[in-house]
Write a protein that holds these residues in place. Structure first.
Motif, PDB file in Angstrom:
ATOM      1  N   THR A  62     -12.976 -14.088 -10.999  1.00  0.00           N
ATOM      2  CA  THR A  62     -12.549 -12.800 -11.549  1.00  0.00           C
ATOM      3  C   THR A  62     -11.308 -12.358 -10.782  1.00  0.00           C
ATOM      4  OG1 THR A  62     -14.815 -12.161 -12.111  1.00  0.00           O
ATOM      5  CG2 THR A  62     -13.179 -10.401 -11.986  1.00  0.00           C
ATOM      6  N   MET A  63     -10.257 -11.994 -11.519  1.00  0.00           N
ATOM      7  CA  MET A  63      -9.014 -11.542 -10.910  1.00  0.00           C
ATOM      8  C   MET A  63      -8.568 -10.255 -11.592  1.00  0.00           C
ATOM      9  SD  MET A  63      -7.028 -15.249 -10.753  1.00  0.00           S
ATOM     10  CE  MET A  63      -5.871 -14.758  -9.474  1.00  0.00           C
ATOM     11  N   SER A  64      -7.828  -9.432 -10.873  1.00  0.00           N
ATOM     12  CA  SER A  64      -7.336  -8.199 -11.485  1.00  0.00           C
ATOM     13  C   SER A  64      -6.030  -7.768 -10.846  1.00  0.00           C
ATOM     14  CB  SER A  64      -8.371  -7.066 -11.342  1.00  0.00           C
ATOM     15  OG  SER A  64      -8.443  -6.625  -9.998  1.00  0.00           O
ATOM     16  N   VAL A  65      -5.339  -6.890 -11.554  1.00  0.00           N
ATOM     17  CA  VAL A  65      -4.151  -6.211 -11.016  1.00  0.00           C
ATOM     18  C   VAL A  65      -4.273  -4.744 -11.405  1.00  0.00           C
ATOM     19  CG1 VAL A  65      -2.763  -6.832 -13.036  1.00  0.00           C
ATOM     20  CG2 VAL A  65      -1.627  -6.188 -10.910  1.00  0.00           C
ATOM     21  N   LEU A  66      -3.906  -3.868 -10.489  1.00  0.00           N
ATOM     22  CA  LEU A  66      -4.024  -2.425 -10.677  1.00  0.00           C
ATOM     23  C   LEU A  66      -2.656  -1.793 -10.873  1.00  0.00           C
ATOM     24  CD1 LEU A  66      -6.562  -1.639  -7.795  1.00  0.00           C
ATOM     25  CD2 LEU A  66      -7.070  -2.237 -10.176  1.00  0.00           C
ATOM     26  N   ALA A  67      -2.657  -0.636 -11.510  1.00  0.00           N
ATOM     27  CA  ALA A  67      -1.402   0.069 -11.782  1.00  0.00           C
ATOM     28  C   ALA A  67      -0.640   0.374 -10.496  1.00  0.00           C
ATOM     29  CB  ALA A  67      -1.684   1.352 -12.558  1.00  0.00           C
ATOM     30  N   ARG A  68      -1.354   0.798  -9.447  1.00  0.00           N
ATOM     31  CA  ARG A  68      -0.661   1.146  -8.195  1.00  0.00           C
ATOM     32  C   ARG A  68      -0.040  -0.087  -7.540  1.00  0.00           C
ATOM     33  NH1 ARG A  68      -4.077  -0.180  -3.981  1.00  0.00           N
ATOM     34  NH2 ARG A  68      -6.322  -0.243  -4.450  1.00  0.00           N
ATOM     35  N   GLU A  69      -0.647  -1.261  -7.748  1.00  0.00           N
ATOM     36  CA  GLU A  69      -0.063  -2.498  -7.239  1.00  0.00           C
ATOM     37  C   GLU A  69       1.159  -2.887  -8.066  1.00  0.00           C
ATOM     38  OE1 GLU A  69      -4.340  -4.377  -5.747  1.00  0.00           O
ATOM     39  OE2 GLU A  69      -3.546  -4.887  -7.737  1.00  0.00           O
ATOM     40  N   TRP A  70       1.008  -2.775  -9.391  1.00  0.00           N
ATOM     41  CA  TRP A  70       2.124  -3.107 -10.281  1.00  0.00           C
ATOM     42  C   TRP A  70       3.341  -2.227  -9.980  1.00  0.00           C
ATOM     43  CZ3 TRP A  70       3.024  -7.035 -13.540  1.00  0.00           C
ATOM     44  CH2 TRP A  70       4.130  -6.917 -14.403  1.00  0.00           C
ATOM     45  N   ALA A  71       3.105  -0.959  -9.669  1.00  0.00           N
ATOM     46  CA  ALA A  71       4.206  -0.036  -9.392  1.00  0.00           C
ATOM     47  C   ALA A  71       5.020  -0.475  -8.188  1.00  0.00           C
ATOM     48  CB  ALA A  71       3.652   1.374  -9.169  1.00  0.00           C
ATOM     49  N   VAL A  72       4.412  -1.251  -7.294  1.00  0.00           N
ATOM     50  CA  VAL A  72       5.106  -1.741  -6.100  1.00  0.00           C
ATOM     51  C   VAL A  72       5.828  -3.057  -6.370  1.00  0.00           C
ATOM     52  CG1 VAL A  72       4.792  -2.579  -3.722  1.00  0.00           C
ATOM     53  CG2 VAL A  72       3.521  -0.572  -4.530  1.00  0.00           C
ATOM     54  N   HIS A  73       5.126  -4.013  -7.031  1.00  0.00           N
ATOM     55  CA  HIS A  73       5.729  -5.356  -7.132  1.00  0.00           C
ATOM     56  C   HIS A  73       6.226  -5.744  -8.524  1.00  0.00           C
ATOM     57  CE1 HIS A  73       2.035  -6.806  -9.020  1.00  0.00           C
ATOM     58  NE2 HIS A  73       1.310  -6.563  -7.947  1.00  0.00           N
ATOM     59  N   HIS A  74       5.827  -5.014  -9.560  1.00  0.00           N
ATOM     60  CA  HIS A  74       6.282  -5.307 -10.932  1.00  0.00           C
ATOM     61  C   HIS A  74       6.153  -6.793 -11.292  1.00  0.00           C
ATOM     62  CE1 HIS A  74       7.771  -1.224 -11.506  1.00  0.00           C
ATOM     63  NE2 HIS A  74       8.290  -1.305 -10.291  1.00  0.00           N
ATOM     64  N   GLY A  75       5.026  -7.374 -10.877  1.00  0.00           N
ATOM     65  CA  GLY A  75       4.769  -8.753 -11.241  1.00  0.00           C
ATOM     66  C   GLY A  75       5.403  -9.785 -10.344  1.00  0.00           C
ATOM     67  N   ARG A  76       5.961  -9.349  -9.211  1.00  0.00           N
ATOM     68  CA  ARG A  76       6.583 -10.285  -8.256  1.00  0.00           C
ATOM     69  C   ARG A  76       6.118  -9.961  -6.845  1.00  0.00           C
ATOM     70  NH1 ARG A  76      10.127  -9.676 -12.414  1.00  0.00           N
ATOM     71  NH2 ARG A  76      11.155 -11.595 -13.149  1.00  0.00           N
ATOM     72  N   PRO A  77       4.815 -10.120  -6.569  1.00  0.00           N
ATOM     73  CA  PRO A  77       4.293  -9.727  -5.245  1.00  0.00           C
ATOM     74  C   PRO A  77       4.874 -10.533  -4.099  1.00  0.00           C
ATOM     75  CG  PRO A  77       2.660 -10.978  -6.492  1.00  0.00           C
ATOM     76  CD  PRO A  77       3.770 -10.650  -7.447  1.00  0.00           C
ATOM     77  N   GLN A  78       5.367 -11.745  -4.381  1.00  0.00           N
ATOM     78  CA  GLN A  78       5.908 -12.583  -3.309  1.00  0.00           C
ATOM     79  C   GLN A  78       7.216 -12.028  -2.748  1.00  0.00           C
ATOM     80  OE1 GLN A  78       5.460 -13.409  -6.445  1.00  0.00           O
ATOM     81  NE2 GLN A  78       7.294 -14.341  -7.324  1.00  0.00           N
ATOM     82  N   THR A  79       7.835 -11.083  -3.455  1.00  0.00           N
ATOM     83  CA  THR A  79       9.089 -10.494  -2.977  1.00  0.00           C
ATOM     84  C   THR A  79       8.865  -9.192  -2.214  1.00  0.00           C
ATOM     85  OG1 THR A  79       9.481  -9.175  -4.982  1.00  0.00           O
ATOM     86  CG2 THR A  79      10.276 -11.471  -4.975  1.00  0.00           C
ATOM     87  N   VAL A  80       7.608  -8.747  -2.148  1.00  0.00           N
ATOM     88  CA  VAL A  80       7.293  -7.473  -1.487  1.00  0.00           C
ATOM     89  C   VAL A  80       6.898  -7.735  -0.042  1.00  0.00           C
ATOM     90  CG1 VAL A  80       5.764  -5.464  -1.520  1.00  0.00           C
ATOM     91  CG2 VAL A  80       6.538  -6.476  -3.663  1.00  0.00           C
ATOM     92  N   PRO A  81       7.442  -6.977   0.921  1.00  0.00           N
ATOM     93  CA  PRO A  81       7.060  -7.168   2.321  1.00  0.00           C
ATOM     94  C   PRO A  81       5.561  -7.052   2.517  1.00  0.00           C
ATOM     95  CG  PRO A  81       8.952  -5.703   2.150  1.00  0.00           C
ATOM     96  CD  PRO A  81       8.448  -5.920   0.757  1.00  0.00           C
ATOM     97  N   PHE A  82       5.018  -7.809   3.451  1.00  0.00           N
ATOM     98  CA  PHE A  82       3.585  -7.805   3.720  1.00  0.00           C
ATOM     99  C   PHE A  82       3.119  -6.381   4.001  1.00  0.00           C
ATOM    100  CE2 PHE A  82      -0.015  -8.001   6.688  1.00  0.00           C
ATOM    101  CZ  PHE A  82      -0.906  -8.746   5.932  1.00  0.00           C
ATOM    102  N   GLY A  83       1.990  -6.012   3.401  1.00  0.00           N
ATOM    103  CA  GLY A  83       1.436  -4.681   3.620  1.00  0.00           C
ATOM    104  C   GLY A  83       1.810  -3.688   2.553  1.00  0.00           C
ATOM    105  N   HIS A  84       2.805  -4.036   1.704  1.00  0.00           N
ATOM    106  CA  HIS A  84       3.242  -3.113   0.673  1.00  0.00           C
ATOM    107  C   HIS A  84       2.710  -3.471  -0.709  1.00  0.00           C
ATOM    108  CE1 HIS A  84       5.952  -2.055   3.894  1.00  0.00           C
ATOM    109  NE2 HIS A  84       6.418  -1.040   3.220  1.00  0.00           N
ATOM    110  N   ALA A  85       2.265  -4.698  -0.904  1.00  0.00           N
ATOM    111  CA  ALA A  85       1.832  -5.119  -2.227  1.00  0.00           C
ATOM    112  C   ALA A  85       0.632  -4.355  -2.727  1.00  0.00           C
ATOM    113  CB  ALA A  85       1.512  -6.617  -2.223  1.00  0.00           C
TER     114      ALA A  85
END
Length: 203
Positions: free
Chosen positions: A174-197
């Motif tokens: 089971t996997m999920s993504v939340l709105a508050r996470e999307w607002a930070v990375h917009h589908g590119r979590p690998q470009t977000v500094p650690f701790g911000h994703a």
């Protein structure tokens, strides 16, 4: 958010997402008959293929469904239908739904699925106001898992021995993504500094 009554057309760099129609039945019959699709969707090997009449009825009626969104994945370079993306199992009070996708052999290996998922999720979070999108994926499909993690899905649980495949029991993740996470990375979590994703700032 009201419902999924509006069926948009979404345009990316290499993909186009548009409402499915009755005329798409033949293309989807080919995709659903692909051995990889059969395996990774858990369709029993001895299950007969869906008839063209059934597929025409199914895809021809998706535009009338206010509780789900079905869009065809089009390769812009060729104009060919190569898959679909779906929001379903809509829970309106909690602004959450399930996500699933199919990509046929002509759409694999070129990043079309990754771009399409980002485009689709962006519409769900930024235009529809969804708070949570979840999915289930069998553990023996590492390519799909990598794509889902690449666009921001997070593993959150295991449904143990959910599928019997060729004599072996397969887990489902089971996997999920939340709105508050999307607002930070917009589908590119690998470009977000650690701790911000996660959407939580750190010192």
């Amino acid at each position: 958010m009201s419902d999924f009554s509006v069926k948009p057309t979404l345009t990316g760099d290499t993909v186009l997402l548009r409402p499915v129609t009755e005329e798409d039945a033949s293309a989807f019959a080919d995709i659903l008959g692909d051995p990889e699709v059969v395996t990774f969707t858990g369709i029993p090997a001895d299950e007969p293929p869906l008839s063209l009449d059934h597929l025409r009825s199914w895809y021809g009626s998706r535009g009338e469904q206010p509780d789900r969104l079905d869009l065809a994945l089009i390769d812009r370079a060729s104009g060919e239908l190569v898959g679909e993306l779906v929001f379903n199992e809509w829970d309106e009070p909690n602004r959450r739904c399930n996500f699933r996708t199919l990509v046929g052999p002509r759409g694999r290996g070129r990043g079309l699925g990754t771009e399409a998922i980002r485009l689709f999720l962006g519409y769900g979070f930024e235009r529809l106001g969804l708070n949570r999108v979840s999915l289930g994926v069998f553990a023996f499909n590492p390519r799909a898992i990598r794509v889902y993690e690449k666009v921001g899905f997070v593993r959150e649980g295991v449904e143990r021995e959910a599928l019997l495949h060729e004599g072996a029991w397969i887990d489902s993740l089971t996997m999920s993504v939340l709105a508050r996470e999307w607002a930070v990375h917009h589908g590119r979590p690998q470009t977000v500094p650690f701790g911000h994703a996660s959407g939580v700032d750190t010192p």
